[in-house]
Design an enzyme around this catalytic site. Structure first.
Site, PDB file in Angstrom:
ATOM      1  N   ARG A  20       0.768  -1.144   0.406  1.00 12.26           N
ATOM      2  CA  ARG A  20      -0.180   0.198   0.049  1.00 12.26           C
ATOM      3  C   ARG A  20       0.573   1.706  -0.238  1.00 12.26           C
ATOM      4  NH1 ARG A  20      -3.099  -3.697   1.404  1.00 12.26           N
ATOM      5  NH2 ARG A  20      -1.102  -4.178   2.434  1.00 12.26           N
ATOM      6  N   THR A  21       2.047   1.523   0.656  1.00 11.76           N
ATOM      7  CA  THR A  21       2.292   2.503   1.059  1.00 11.76           C
ATOM      8  C   THR A  21       3.211   2.993  -0.611  1.00 11.76           C
ATOM      9  OG1 THR A  21       2.327   2.025   3.431  1.00 11.76           O
ATOM     10  CG2 THR A  21       3.949   3.758   2.410  1.00 11.76           C
ATOM     11  N   ARG A  51      11.307   3.885   3.848  1.00  4.95           N
ATOM     12  CA  ARG A  51      10.944   2.712   4.635  1.00  4.95           C
ATOM     13  C   ARG A  51      12.003   1.377   4.726  1.00  4.95           C
ATOM     14  NH1 ARG A  51       5.693  -1.630   4.949  1.00  4.95           N
ATOM     15  NH2 ARG A  51       5.091   0.844   5.414  1.00  4.95           N
ATOM     16  N   LYS A  53      27.327  -3.740  -2.714  1.00  3.01           N
ATOM     17  CA  LYS A  53      28.494  -3.377  -2.507  1.00  3.01           C
ATOM     18  C   LYS A  53      29.398  -3.127  -1.346  1.00  3.01           C
ATOM     19  CE  LYS A  53      27.848  -2.543  -8.016  1.00  3.01           C
ATOM     20  NZ  LYS A  53      28.371  -1.807  -8.857  1.00  3.01           N
ATOM     21  N   HIS A  89       4.910   6.242  11.094  1.00  3.31           N
ATOM     22  CA  HIS A  89       4.331   5.831   9.705  1.00  3.31           C
ATOM     23  C   HIS A  89       3.572   7.384   9.616  1.00  3.31           C
ATOM     24  CE1 HIS A  89       3.242   3.781   5.820  1.00  3.31           C
ATOM     25  NE2 HIS A  89       2.999   3.507   5.961  1.00  3.31           N
TER      26      HIS A  89
HETATM   27  C1  NCD Z   1       1.616  -1.213   8.033  1.00  3.43           C
HETATM   28  C2  NCD Z   1       2.729  -0.164   8.344  1.00  3.43           C
HETATM   29  O1  NCD Z   1       3.865  -1.130   7.122  1.00  3.43           O
HETATM   30  O2  NCD Z   1       2.957   0.143   9.207  1.00  3.43           O
HETATM   31  N1  NCD Z   1       1.317  -1.260   6.427  1.00  3.43           N
HETATM   32  C3  NCD Z   1       0.744  -0.108   5.987  1.00  3.43           C
HETATM   33  O3  NCD Z   1       1.231   0.663   5.557  1.00  3.43           O
HETATM   34  N2  NCD Z   1      -0.112  -0.121   5.590  1.00  3.43           N
HETATM   35  C4  NCD Z   1       1.008  -2.226   8.973  1.00  3.43           C
HETATM   36  C5  NCD Z   1       2.055  -3.614   9.093  1.00  3.43           C
HETATM   37  O4  NCD Z   1       2.495  -4.044   8.314  1.00  3.43           O
HETATM   38  O5  NCD Z   1       0.990  -4.594   9.190  1.00  3.43           O
END
Ligand code: NCD
Length: 311
Positions: free
Chosen positions: A60-61, A110, A89, A138
């Site tokens: 999703r993100t 991320r 590397k 997040h």
């Molecule tokens: C979440 C996350 O990565 O924090 N997922 C997301 O971004 N929609 C929740 C999760 O990993 O369970």
């Protein structure tokens, strides 16, 4: 005047209540429920480049940031498997950031380590958006969670909110608490097995632990009568010890004990926490929640690029 141009979005704690509301208001510009045509959005950030640096799995993100960037006219660069970059590397994290920033106008990162997004922001001279740093924060997820609540209830205060799962590690709960505790009258309940209670830094007197045997989740929720059930995946990647004791499942039977107006949220991915039979209920808003991420991320990108008015 809320000027987001050039700003890093690292932690939801850094945003005031007014700033959060401002971003949510801007998201409506991209949401077909509020704004009919999105044709002109393509010109908002034409010629700008977003770099997506994903050191940790994401559907999703990553995809919604990618879609959001393209919907406002941006081009994309980046990776989702650092092993296919020069990190393999032996290139350092800081050098990777320096190189990617030379090719982009905004960076979305991320990484499994808490604090990594801030480390990137310390090096980068372009805006950095944290797309999840370990069990820490997040912020765009939190903003889309609040946007979803606001769309359903037309307010962000005076709720009873139940976090179900692992409040110790789950960044979704950390973010929701940090943001919603800025609004008056919200009460939080962390439903978890013993040992997975919310860390001190993410709680105050409005937060209460409800330590249970997770087999009793239906009865616990029926007694509590929350307005919002914020369900979470069991984040095995951050856990040690007996993971089995965390397992729970929300089913149609769980819904019977909940207030009529209540909703079930989940950032997704779900594993077994919500039985798919629940999806048909009007209480199940997690797929709408994921969709809302697109509008919030369009707004966020446009704001940090200074491409929608910052008044
Ligand atoms: C979440 C996350 O990565 O924090 N997922 C997301 O971004 N929609 C929740 C999760 O990993 O369970």
């Amino acid at each position: 005047m809320k000027n987001f141009k050039g700003r890093d979005i690292i932690d939801i704690k850094d945003l005031s209540k007014e700033e959060i509301l401002y971003i949510l208001q801007k998201a409506r510009k991209f949401d077909p429920e509020f704004t009919k045509s999105d044709r002109s959005n393509y010109e908002i950030a034409q010629g700008k480049i977003a770099a997506l640096l994903f050191f940790e799995p994401s559907t999703r993100t990553q995809q919604s940031f990618s879609s959001a960037a393209q919907k406002i006219g941006m081009g994309l660069i980046g990776f989702n498997d650092p092993e296919l970059t020069s990190i393999h590397k032996g290139e350092s994290f800081a050098d990777t950031i320096r190189i990617m920033m030379a090719y982009a106008d905004v960076m979305i990162i991320r990484h499994p380590e808490a604090g990594s997004a801030q480390k990137a922001a310390d090096v980068a001279d372009i805006p950095v958006i944290n797309a999840g740093d370990g069990s820490n924060s997040h912020p765009s997820q939190t903003l889309l969670d609040l946007y979803t609540i606001l769309k359903v209830f037309k307010k962000l205060d005076n709720f009873k909110i139940a976090f179900v799962g692992d409040p110790l590690h789950y960044r979704t709960f950390h973010g929701q608490f940090s943001a919603l505790s800025k609004f008056s009258g919200n009460k939080f309940y962390g439903i978890s097995p013993k040992g997975l209670e919310m860390p001190e830094e993410f709680r105050d007197s409005s937060y209460q632990d409800v330590v249970i045997d997770m087999k009793d989740v239906d009865k616990t929720l029926a007694d509590l009568k929350p307005d919002i059930v914020s369900a979470g995946r069991i984040p095995k990647e951050y856990m040690t010890g007996d993971i089995g004791k965390c397992n729970y499942q929300i089913t149609n039977k769980t819904l019977e004990g909940l207030p009529e107006h209540s909703i079930i949220m989940h950032p997704l991915p779900r594993v077994d926490e919500i039985n798919p039979e629940v999806d048909a209920s009007p209480k199940a808003i997690y797929f709408k929640q994921a969709r809302n991420g697109l509008y919030v991320r369009e707004a966020l990108l446009a704001l940090v690029l200074g491409r929608i008015n910052n008044k």
